[in-house]
Scaffold this motif. Structure first.
Motif, PDB file in Angstrom:
ATOM      1  N   GLY A  71       0.738  -1.316  -0.078  1.00 51.94           N
ATOM      2  CA  GLY A  71      -0.160  -0.061  -0.015  1.00 51.94           C
ATOM      3  C   GLY A  71       0.890   1.239   0.110  1.00 51.94           C
ATOM      4  N   GLY A  72       2.137   1.403  -0.107  1.00 48.84           N
ATOM      5  CA  GLY A  72       3.017   2.346  -0.042  1.00 48.84           C
ATOM      6  C   GLY A  72       3.251   2.906   1.296  1.00 48.84           C
ATOM      7  N   LYS A  73       4.054   4.065   1.322  1.00 48.01           N
ATOM      8  CA  LYS A  73       4.263   4.808   2.537  1.00 48.01           C
ATOM      9  C   LYS A  73       3.426   5.130   3.506  1.00 48.01           C
ATOM     10  CE  LYS A  73       8.647   6.961   1.420  1.00 48.01           C
ATOM     11  NZ  LYS A  73       9.358   8.099   1.403  1.00 48.01           N
ATOM     12  N   SER A  74       2.003   5.491   2.894  1.00 49.71           N
ATOM     13  CA  SER A  74       0.982   5.974   3.911  1.00 49.71           C
ATOM     14  C   SER A  74       0.513   4.807   4.662  1.00 49.71           C
ATOM     15  CB  SER A  74       0.018   6.528   3.132  1.00 49.71           C
ATOM     16  OG  SER A  74      -0.735   5.818   2.004  1.00 49.71           O
ATOM     17  N   MET A  75       0.346   3.364   3.768  1.00 48.72           N
ATOM     18  CA  MET A  75      -0.321   2.425   4.578  1.00 48.72           C
ATOM     19  C   MET A  75       0.881   1.740   5.477  1.00 48.72           C
ATOM     20  SD  MET A  75      -2.069  -0.992   2.979  1.00 48.72           S
ATOM     21  CE  MET A  75      -3.438  -0.241   2.524  1.00 48.72           C
ATOM     22  N   ILE A  76       2.218   1.616   5.189  1.00 47.82           N
ATOM     23  CA  ILE A  76       3.082   1.384   5.946  1.00 47.82           C
ATOM     24  C   ILE A  76       3.273   2.065   7.254  1.00 47.82           C
ATOM     25  CG2 ILE A  76       5.419   1.166   6.160  1.00 47.82           C
ATOM     26  CD1 ILE A  76       5.706   0.790   3.244  1.00 47.82           C
ATOM     27  N   ALA A  77       3.164   3.673   7.120  1.00 45.85           N
ATOM     28  CA  ALA A  77       3.026   4.369   8.210  1.00 45.85           C
ATOM     29  C   ALA A  77       1.720   3.987   9.239  1.00 45.85           C
ATOM     30  CB  ALA A  77       2.944   5.569   7.755  1.00 45.85           C
ATOM     31  N   GLN A  78       0.608   3.660   8.694  1.00 52.39           N
ATOM     32  CA  GLN A  78      -0.523   3.543   9.292  1.00 52.39           C
ATOM     33  C   GLN A  78      -0.390   2.232  10.006  1.00 52.39           C
ATOM     34  OE1 GLN A  78      -3.801   2.400   6.789  1.00 52.39           O
ATOM     35  NE2 GLN A  78      -5.397   2.996   8.339  1.00 52.39           N
ATOM     36  N   TYR A  79       0.134   1.087   9.565  1.00 52.99           N
ATOM     37  CA  TYR A  79       0.180  -0.068  10.150  1.00 52.99           C
ATOM     38  C   TYR A  79       1.382   0.009  11.112  1.00 52.99           C
ATOM     39  CZ  TYR A  79      -2.747  -3.426   7.554  1.00 52.99           C
ATOM     40  OH  TYR A  79      -4.108  -4.014   7.174  1.00 52.99           O
ATOM     41  N   GLU A  80       2.418   0.616  10.876  1.00 49.46           N
ATOM     42  CA  GLU A  80       3.602   0.679  12.015  1.00 49.46           C
ATOM     43  C   GLU A  80       3.312   1.571  13.151  1.00 49.46           C
ATOM     44  OE1 GLU A  80       7.095   1.039   9.789  1.00 49.46           O
ATOM     45  OE2 GLU A  80       7.064  -0.936   8.917  1.00 49.46           O
ATOM     46  N   ALA A  81       2.399   2.485  13.263  1.00 44.82           N
ATOM     47  CA  ALA A  81       1.768   3.145  14.191  1.00 44.82           C
ATOM     48  C   ALA A  81       1.028   2.449  15.023  1.00 44.82           C
ATOM     49  CB  ALA A  81       1.150   4.393  13.752  1.00 44.82           C
ATOM     50  N   ALA A  82       0.357   1.214  14.429  1.00 42.91           N
ATOM     51  CA  ALA A  82      -0.419   0.106  15.276  1.00 42.91           C
ATOM     52  C   ALA A  82      -1.230   0.782  16.360  1.00 42.91           C
ATOM     53  CB  ALA A  82       0.665  -0.606  16.321  1.00 42.91           C
ATOM     54  N   SER A  83      -2.021   1.914  15.689  1.00 43.46           N
ATOM     55  CA  SER A  83      -2.849   2.655  16.665  1.00 43.46           C
ATOM     56  C   SER A  83      -4.365   2.175  16.490  1.00 43.46           C
ATOM     57  CB  SER A  83      -2.880   4.003  16.510  1.00 43.46           C
ATOM     58  OG  SER A  83      -3.096   4.260  14.930  1.00 43.46           O
ATOM     59  N   GLU A  84      -4.657   1.409  15.495  1.00 44.02           N
ATOM     60  CA  GLU A  84      -5.956   0.986  15.200  1.00 44.02           C
ATOM     61  C   GLU A  84      -6.047  -0.838  15.204  1.00 44.02           C
ATOM     62  OE1 GLU A  84      -7.915   2.897  11.709  1.00 44.02           O
ATOM     63  OE2 GLU A  84      -5.897   3.762  11.281  1.00 44.02           O
ATOM     64  N   PRO A  85      -6.799  -0.976  16.256  1.00 42.81           N
ATOM     65  CA  PRO A  85      -7.292  -2.510  16.620  1.00 42.81           C
ATOM     66  C   PRO A  85      -7.599  -3.294  15.201  1.00 42.81           C
ATOM     67  CG  PRO A  85      -8.058  -1.144  18.186  1.00 42.81           C
ATOM     68  CD  PRO A  85      -7.608  -0.076  17.325  1.00 42.81           C
ATOM     69  N   LYS A  86      -8.435  -2.621  14.306  1.00 41.09           N
ATOM     70  CA  LYS A  86      -8.932  -3.069  13.292  1.00 41.09           C
ATOM     71  C   LYS A  86      -7.725  -3.764  12.294  1.00 41.09           C
ATOM     72  CE  LYS A  86      -9.513   0.844  10.372  1.00 41.09           C
ATOM     73  NZ  LYS A  86     -10.508   1.821   9.670  1.00 41.09           N
ATOM     74  N   LEU A  87      -6.419  -3.004  12.335  1.00 38.43           N
ATOM     75  CA  LEU A  87      -5.413  -3.391  11.548  1.00 38.43           C
ATOM     76  C   LEU A  87      -4.818  -4.887  11.785  1.00 38.43           C
ATOM     77  CD1 LEU A  87      -3.638   0.051  11.033  1.00 38.43           C
ATOM     78  CD2 LEU A  87      -5.371  -1.164   9.632  1.00 38.43           C
ATOM     79  N   THR A  88      -5.232  -5.436  12.970  1.00 38.35           N
ATOM     80  CA  THR A  88      -4.489  -6.606  13.529  1.00 38.35           C
ATOM     81  C   THR A  88      -5.135  -7.767  12.961  1.00 38.35           C
ATOM     82  OG1 THR A  88      -6.152  -6.854  15.390  1.00 38.35           O
ATOM     83  CG2 THR A  88      -3.982  -5.686  15.854  1.00 38.35           C
ATOM     84  N   SER A  89      -6.202  -7.571  11.976  1.00 33.28           N
ATOM     85  CA  SER A  89      -7.048  -8.748  11.335  1.00 33.28           C
ATOM     86  C   SER A  89      -6.783  -8.460   9.819  1.00 33.28           C
ATOM     87  CB  SER A  89      -8.568  -8.642  11.716  1.00 33.28           C
ATOM     88  OG  SER A  89      -8.711  -8.709  13.012  1.00 33.28           O
ATOM     89  N   PRO A  90      -6.720  -9.562   9.057  1.00 31.23           N
ATOM     90  CA  PRO A  90      -6.880  -9.288   7.688  1.00 31.23           C
ATOM     91  C   PRO A  90      -7.900  -8.740   7.178  1.00 31.23           C
ATOM     92  CG  PRO A  90      -6.241 -11.781   8.326  1.00 31.23           C
ATOM     93  CD  PRO A  90      -6.807 -10.842   9.520  1.00 31.23           C
ATOM     94  N   ARG A  91      -7.550  -7.862   5.887  1.00 28.94           N
ATOM     95  CA  ARG A  91      -8.779  -6.816   5.713  1.00 28.94           C
ATOM     96  C   ARG A  91      -8.857  -7.117   4.129  1.00 28.94           C
ATOM     97  NH1 ARG A  91      -7.805  -0.803   6.834  1.00 28.94           N
ATOM     98  NH2 ARG A  91      -5.906  -1.173   6.282  1.00 28.94           N
ATOM     99  N   PRO A  92      -9.877  -7.720   3.568  1.00 27.39           N
ATOM    100  CA  PRO A  92     -10.420  -7.796   2.336  1.00 27.39           C
ATOM    101  C   PRO A  92     -10.520  -6.324   1.712  1.00 27.39           C
ATOM    102  CG  PRO A  92     -11.630  -9.173   3.570  1.00 27.39           C
ATOM    103  CD  PRO A  92     -11.027  -8.490   4.555  1.00 27.39           C
ATOM    104  N   TYR A  93     -10.230  -6.079   0.630  1.00 28.12           N
ATOM    105  CA  TYR A  93     -10.417  -4.862  -0.011  1.00 28.12           C
ATOM    106  C   TYR A  93     -10.732  -4.733  -1.564  1.00 28.12           C
ATOM    107  CZ  TYR A  93      -5.672  -4.858  -1.621  1.00 28.12           C
ATOM    108  OH  TYR A  93      -4.400  -5.031  -2.665  1.00 28.12           O
ATOM    109  N   ALA A  94     -10.941  -3.652  -2.384  1.00 26.41           N
ATOM    110  CA  ALA A  94     -11.176  -3.787  -3.733  1.00 26.41           C
ATOM    111  C   ALA A  94     -12.679  -4.342  -3.640  1.00 26.41           C
ATOM    112  CB  ALA A  94     -10.123  -4.339  -4.541  1.00 26.41           C
ATOM    113  N   LEU A  95     -13.387  -3.970  -2.817  1.00 28.75           N
ATOM    114  CA  LEU A  95     -14.711  -4.636  -2.979  1.00 28.75           C
ATOM    115  C   LEU A  95     -15.729  -4.244  -4.007  1.00 28.75           C
ATOM    116  CD1 LEU A  95     -15.345  -4.762   0.902  1.00 28.75           C
ATOM    117  CD2 LEU A  95     -14.384  -6.357  -0.595  1.00 28.75           C
ATOM    118  N   GLY A  96     -15.348  -3.239  -4.764  1.00 26.46           N
ATOM    119  CA  GLY A  96     -16.131  -2.919  -6.018  1.00 26.46           C
ATOM    120  C   GLY A  96     -15.811  -3.721  -7.190  1.00 26.46           C
ATOM    121  N   LEU A  97     -15.078  -4.692  -6.993  1.00 27.28           N
ATOM    122  CA  LEU A  97     -14.603  -5.782  -7.795  1.00 27.28           C
ATOM    123  C   LEU A  97     -14.066  -5.004  -9.288  1.00 27.28           C
ATOM    124  CD1 LEU A  97     -17.724  -7.991  -7.628  1.00 27.28           C
ATOM    125  CD2 LEU A  97     -15.617  -8.182  -6.771  1.00 27.28           C
ATOM    126  N   THR A  98     -13.388  -4.008  -8.961  1.00 26.05           N
ATOM    127  CA  THR A  98     -12.679  -3.354 -10.156  1.00 26.05           C
ATOM    128  C   THR A  98     -11.178  -3.222  -9.758  1.00 26.05           C
ATOM    129  OG1 THR A  98     -13.343  -1.246  -9.245  1.00 26.05           O
ATOM    130  CG2 THR A  98     -14.936  -2.296 -11.080  1.00 26.05           C
TER     131      THR A  98
END
Length: 313
Positions: free
Chosen positions: A151-178
């Protein structure tokens, strides 16, 4: 011979990793842009046109703009964005695609680097289509789990800040099927229908595995798991960066799980087939920052320049 190389977008995840690959190369002179001129169009244009090879590690729009800045016939562009992966006149930078792909890359001045999910999917599925085991009209699905570095620098920073509990679980994305990799996944496998594709980002830095589940009834009549594994082995015979695992790989079964990160810090792709008399799981894993991005770009550069394909990798 020394080649001049410029990375446009040198501060991004892919650009930084390309610089790491090139750092120990005696045959490469890296052209660098001053930090305060990274958005200076005139300076970027000067360096792009001074390079024998220029990597575009930019968003799609910026990559298209950069391509128009090149006004000479010498510079070879290798675009790591999605912008040109199905564009006529751009060679697809996946040397293992088929027996003629290296010739196309060698002669091209415009090379589109494959996406990470797409590389794994294409390398797994293309041999089945080429062997007549899987029809181009097939309706299939695929799941890909990847580390957050994709996900690039922004996602790396988001995960490595470890401030959001939801990030500890796998996250399906691109749910618009495009998902943006779908066009190349179709174009370079020969499939006529887009796969139902679910990417998932996990709480680990890098590593990627694509799984394509298939009923044997979807394959050529009478096909068995052995035929699928043998088609992969035949397609990639002699390829140094593609490893086809034994059918129902005993080491994986003994461990009890498929290790998504087993190819990390390599430019290798592992392909595996697990199956019974009704179904198979076709799986491919790679380092999403290596063979899925920067490693693939350097490999394509090596092919284009006619030097050892694994140089620096």
């Amino acid at each position: 011979m020394t080649y001049k190389v410029f990375v446009d977008g040198q501060e991004g995840t892919t650009g930084l990793r390309i610089h790491e690959y090139l750092a120990a190369r005696g045959d490469i002179e890296v052209l660098r842009i001053d930090a305060d001129k990274r958005k200076d169009a005139a300076e970027r244009s000067r360096l792009l046109n001074a390079a024998d090879v220029a990597f575009l590690c930019l968003p799609d729009v910026a990559s298209r703009e950069a391509a128009f800045m090149v006004n000479n016939s010498n510079t070879c562009l290798i675009d790591a964005s999605t912008a040109h992966r199905t564009t006529p006149g751009w060679a697809f930078g996946l040397p293992e695609l088929d027996r003629g792909q290296r010739t196309k890359i060698r002669g091209a001045k415009r090379i589109a680097n494959p996406g990470c999910h797409a590389s794994a999917f294409i390398l797994a599925v293309r041999p089945l289509v080429d062997a007549g085991l899987l029809s181009p009209d097939a309706l299939i699905s695929a799941t890909s789990i990847t580390g957050y570095s994709g996900g690039g620098k922004s996602m790396i920073a988001q995960y490595e800040a470890a401030s959001e509990p939801k990030l500890t679980s796998p996250r399906p994305y691109a749910l618009g099927l495009t998902h943006k990799h779908l066009p190349e996944m179709m174009a370079h496998t020969g499939l006529k229908n887009a796969p139902v594709f679910m990417p998932i980002v996990g709480n680990f830095y890098k590593g990627l595995a694509v799984t394509v589940p298939l009923h044997l009834s979807q394959l050529r009549a009478g096909a068995r798991p052995e035929d699928v594994q043998q088609a992969l082995a035949a397609h990639y015979e002699g390829e140094r960066f593609v490893r086809v695992l034994p059918l129902r790989d005993p080491a994986t079964l003994e461990e009890g799980a498929f290790d998504v990160q087993a190819c990390n810090d390599t430019n290798r792709v592992d392909l595996a087939v697990f199956g019974n008399d009704q179904q198979i799981l076709l799986m491919a894993r790679l380092d999403n920052l290596g063979k899925g991005a920067s490693g693939a770009a350097v490999q394509a550069m090596n092919v284009h320049l006619g030097v050892d394909e694994g140089l620096g990798l």
